[in-house]
Design a protein around this motif. Structure first.
Motif, short mmCIF file in Angstrom:
data_model
loop_
_atom_site.label_atom_id
_atom_site.label_comp_id
_atom_site.label_asym_id
_atom_site.label_seq_id
_atom_site.Cartn_x
_atom_site.Cartn_y
_atom_site.Cartn_z
N GLU A 176 0.84 -1.20 0.00
CA GLU A 176 0.00 0.00 0.00
C GLU A 176 0.87 1.26 0.00
OE1 GLU A 176 -2.75 2.05 3.29
OE2 GLU A 176 -3.57 0.14 2.55
N TYR A 177 1.96 1.21 0.74
CA TYR A 177 2.87 2.35 0.79
C TYR A 177 3.44 2.66 -0.59
CZ TYR A 177 7.04 5.09 1.90
OH TYR A 177 8.00 6.07 1.94
N VAL A 178 3.86 1.61 -1.30
CA VAL A 178 4.44 1.79 -2.63
C VAL A 178 3.41 2.37 -3.59
CG1 VAL A 178 5.36 0.59 -4.63
CG2 VAL A 178 6.21 0.04 -2.35
N VAL A 179 2.19 1.80 -3.59
CA VAL A 179 1.19 2.20 -4.57
C VAL A 179 0.64 3.60 -4.26
CG1 VAL A 179 -1.10 1.69 -5.51
CG2 VAL A 179 0.56 -0.15 -5.15
N GLU A 180 0.24 3.82 -2.99
CA GLU A 180 -0.48 5.04 -2.66
C GLU A 180 0.44 6.22 -2.34
OE1 GLU A 180 -3.39 4.47 0.34
OE2 GLU A 180 -4.42 2.85 -0.73
N HIS A 181 1.72 5.93 -2.08
CA HIS A 181 2.59 7.04 -1.70
C HIS A 181 3.72 7.25 -2.70
CE1 HIS A 181 3.94 10.12 0.92
NE2 HIS A 181 5.00 9.48 1.40
N LEU A 182 4.58 6.25 -2.85
CA LEU A 182 5.75 6.45 -3.71
C LEU A 182 5.36 6.63 -5.17
CD1 LEU A 182 8.56 4.10 -2.36
CD2 LEU A 182 8.09 6.48 -1.85
N GLU A 183 4.53 5.73 -5.70
CA GLU A 183 4.18 5.83 -7.12
C GLU A 183 3.35 7.07 -7.40
OE1 GLU A 183 2.39 2.14 -8.24
OE2 GLU A 183 4.32 1.07 -8.29
N SER A 184 2.44 7.43 -6.48
CA SER A 184 1.65 8.65 -6.70
C SER A 184 2.53 9.89 -6.61
CB SER A 184 0.52 8.72 -5.68
OG SER A 184 1.03 8.86 -4.37
N GLN A 185 3.49 9.90 -5.68
CA GLN A 185 4.39 11.03 -5.56
C GLN A 185 5.29 11.14 -6.79
OE1 GLN A 185 4.10 13.41 -3.57
NE2 GLN A 185 4.36 12.93 -1.42
N ALA A 186 5.76 9.99 -7.30
CA ALA A 186 6.61 10.02 -8.50
C ALA A 186 5.85 10.60 -9.69
CB ALA A 186 7.12 8.62 -8.81
N LYS A 187 4.58 10.22 -9.86
CA LYS A 187 3.76 10.76 -10.95
C LYS A 187 3.58 12.28 -10.78
CE LYS A 187 1.10 6.55 -11.86
NZ LYS A 187 -0.24 5.92 -11.78
N TYR A 188 3.35 12.70 -9.54
CA TYR A 188 3.17 14.12 -9.28
C TYR A 188 4.43 14.90 -9.63
CZ TYR A 188 3.08 18.39 -6.47
OH TYR A 188 3.16 19.68 -6.06
N PHE A 189 5.58 14.38 -9.21
CA PHE A 189 6.83 15.08 -9.48
C PHE A 189 7.14 15.11 -10.98
CE2 PHE A 189 8.07 13.86 -4.98
CZ PHE A 189 7.82 15.12 -4.49
N LYS A 190 6.79 14.05 -11.70
CA LYS A 190 7.00 14.05 -13.15
C LYS A 190 6.13 15.11 -13.82
CE LYS A 190 8.60 9.32 -13.91
NZ LYS A 190 8.30 8.00 -14.52
N SER A 191 4.88 15.21 -13.38
CA SER A 191 4.01 16.24 -13.98
C SER A 191 4.52 17.64 -13.65
CB SER A 191 2.58 16.06 -13.47
OG SER A 191 2.48 16.30 -12.08
N ARG A 192 4.99 17.84 -12.41
CA ARG A 192 5.54 19.14 -12.06
C ARG A 192 6.81 19.44 -12.84
NH1 ARG A 192 4.05 21.88 -7.45
NH2 ARG A 192 5.42 23.45 -8.37
N GLN A 193 7.60 18.40 -13.09
CA GLN A 193 8.83 18.58 -13.85
C GLN A 193 8.52 19.04 -15.27
OE1 GLN A 193 10.18 16.52 -16.44
NE2 GLN A 193 12.15 17.57 -16.56
N ALA A 194 7.48 18.44 -15.88
CA ALA A 194 7.11 18.81 -17.25
C ALA A 194 6.64 20.27 -17.31
CB ALA A 194 6.03 17.87 -17.77
N SER A 195 5.79 20.66 -16.35
CA SER A 195 5.31 22.04 -16.37
C SER A 195 6.40 23.02 -15.98
CB SER A 195 4.11 22.19 -15.42
OG SER A 195 4.50 21.89 -14.10
N ALA A 196 7.26 22.60 -15.05
CA ALA A 196 8.34 23.49 -14.61
C ALA A 196 9.36 23.71 -15.72
CB ALA A 196 9.03 22.92 -13.37
N THR A 197 9.57 22.69 -16.57
CA THR A 197 10.52 22.86 -17.67
C THR A 197 10.07 23.96 -18.61
OG1 THR A 197 11.15 20.54 -17.56
CG2 THR A 197 11.65 21.70 -19.60
N GLU A 198 8.76 23.96 -18.95
CA GLU A 198 8.24 25.01 -19.83
C GLU A 198 8.28 26.36 -19.11
OE1 GLU A 198 6.70 27.13 -22.91
OE2 GLU A 198 7.55 25.10 -22.88
N GLU A 199 7.90 26.37 -17.84
CA GLU A 199 7.96 27.61 -17.07
C GLU A 199 9.39 28.13 -17.01
OE1 GLU A 199 6.83 29.17 -12.56
OE2 GLU A 199 7.19 27.05 -12.96
#
Length: 516
Positions: free
Chosen positions: A363-386
């Motif tokens: 549960e820790y891997v699915v609900e925390h690590l993987e969700s956080q990794a997806k969030y950081f990837k999305s922020r990275q994509a938007s931050a690159t353009e910014e």
């Protein structure tokens, strides 16, 4: 039940005492005083100690008599079988010296305390020292770990240096070095009774009033998930309002800059000049009042605090099966948040009964690590353009601002100062006009230049940081999924929580710099 800040009183003391029972009233009186001090601060007292014959047993028994939660720290693992005769593990400490009987009666008392902790009586808990380095180093490790997890330390100590590695003197010295309040009782009952009467209890001064308020504001019957949702919603609301006001004030300063440049370089007619000056003053005043409102409301500080608290709550819920409430990474990285994190972690433990460690791991891997990794990837994509956009703006501002200031100065020199006459040296009015023109042009441009450079630098750091962080979390998630032993899973989950805590601290730093 509404949350109360959980204050922790650590305890260390000698094993061999001249009159063990004679010390019981003094230890009990100290616990009562610390309990009242915790209550005055809106919280509850917790007792934290090792378990051995002598002072440790007295302290734990007194705490149970007063209904105080007792958290045990075992220097060695429990015996293979919990029986009445000392055999191995921690029970070896209750064996008598060669030629003398074992301390079976003391072991039975200790066993009662241990079983109460294992049953979470009064909200108590137990753990084995995490970095034990063999005998006798494990006692030193236990003392350090105990001091780190406490807000104050009570010691039964004769004042002499430790007689061996991990003695009471070592723990007291470390507590003094880390600015933890230490109160010492003499091993002699008469002296200890007098000292207990004069006790003025105090806890570690790093506790923030604001973090205590986050706990005492918690609503009745509010679960930890409800608390996280509320903190996240409040942080989003305050953060959105803060950024909108900051953006509006920046626009007003920009408009004032344009009007300032216009009045400095174009020969306007007097009526129009008056209108422009009034508009410039209006824009500047509006921007100033907006920023003053942000400072008065502590909007940025409240936003950062609530966002940080919500992320702490998220992490504690996700890692509840693997983290020790008294030794959380956030407490070691950010001591002023230790009280908030500890209280919330203990509440989460009470809400959620223990479960199989593999279930908690997945549960820790699915609900925390993987969700956080997806969030950081999305922020990275938007931050690159910014980053790309702001870097261009910052570069343009950096190159053009000095040029514009120099051009304006040359313009004023040619248009308003006839060459060779230098009338401004004799005409104060002309000099005054030039000073005003220079300030109206240079100050807003300089502010815009610094703001663009700061924003561009912040965006650049984010675009590089988020991608790296997502990769690290993805790698950890893969490793944790493959682990087949609970001990190593705990170690890796502790590592991932330390990484996320570092990211939270970096985020606070970047946001503070970017909007200061």
């Amino acid at each position: 039940m509404k949350s109360q800040p959980e204050f922790v009183l650590g305890f260390v003391g000698h094993r061999r005492l001249p009159d063990e029972e004679g010390l019981r009233p003094a230890i009990r009186a100290c616990l009562e005083k610390y309990g009242r001090e915790a209550a005055l601060r809106g919280g509850r007292l917790n007792a934290y100690c090792s378990i051995c014959y002598g002072a440790d047993l007295l302290f734990a028994e007194c705490a149970h008599e007063l209904g105080i939660p007792v958290h045990l720290l075992l220097a060695k693992p429990l015996p293979t079988r919990l029986e009445d005769v000392p055999t191995d593990g921690i029970s070896e400490d209750f064996k008598g010296p060669e030629g003398q009987p074992d301390r079976v009666a003391d072991w039975r008392r200790a066993l009662t305390i241990i079983r109460r902790a294992m049953a979470a009586e009064n909200g108590g808990s137990w753990r084995v020292v995490s970095q034990a380095s063999g005998d006798p180093g494990c006692y030193y490790d236990a003392g350090i770990m105990l001091v780190e997890g406490s807000d104050a330390l009570l010691a039964v100590w004769d004042g002499a240096p430790a007689r061996g590695v991990g003695g009471t003197g070592d723990s007291c010295a470390f507590a003094h070095a880390t600015a933890k309040p230490v109160f010492v009782l003499s091993p002699l009952p008469a002296e200890a009774a007098a000292q207990a009467l004069g006790l003025q209890p105090a806890f570690h001064s790093v506790h923030q009033v604001s973090t205590i308020q986050l706990l005492t504001r918690r609503k009745e019957l509010e679960t930890s998930q409800d608390l996280f949702t509320r903190l996240d919603t409040e942080a989003f609301s305050i953060g959105t309002a803060f950024r909108e006001r900051l953006s509006r004030s920046t626009k007003f300063f920009f408009y004032a800059t344009l009007l300032g440049a216009a009045t400095s370089t174009i020969p306007w007619m007097m009526p129009l000049l008056v209108v422009i000056v009034i508009a410039k003053v209006g824009f500047t005043g509006a921007a100033w009042f907006i920023q003053r409102g942000n400072r008065r409301d502590r909007a940025q500080a409240r936003w950062l605090e609530l966002r940080f608290a919500s992320e702490v709550a998220r992490g504690l819920r996700a890692a509840r099966d693997f983290t020790d409430p008294l030794h959380l990474p956030i407490g070691r990285h950010r001591p002023e948040w230790a009280l908030f994190a500890r209280t919330l972690a203990l509440a989460i433990r009470r809400e959620h009964p223990p479960r199989d460690w593999q279930v908690g791991r997945d549960e820790y891997v699915v609900e925390h690590l993987e969700s956080q990794a997806k969030y950081f990837k999305s922020r990275q994509a938007s931050a690159t353009e910014e980053c790309r956009r702001l870097r261009k703006l910052g570069s343009f501002a950096a190159q053009m601002s000095p040029c514009i200031v120099v051009a304006a100065l040359l313009h004023m020199g040619v248009q308003r100062l006839p060459m060779g006459q230098w009338e401004f040296l004799r005409d104060n009015r002309v000099l005054f006009n030039h000073v005003l023109d220079f300030l109206s042009l240079s100050i807003p441009l300089t502010a815009g230049y610094l703001s663009s450079m700061r924003q561009g630098s912040s965006a650049n750091r984010r675009s590089l940081h988020y991608g790296d962080l997502a990769d690290r979390l993805a790698g950890l998630a893969l490793r944790i999924r493959m682990i087949r032993t609970e001990a190593y899973a705990r170690e890796l989950i502790g590592e991932s929580e330390a990484i996320l805590t570092e990211e939270q601290l970096e985020w606070r730093l970047r946001e503070s710099e970017g909007a200061a």
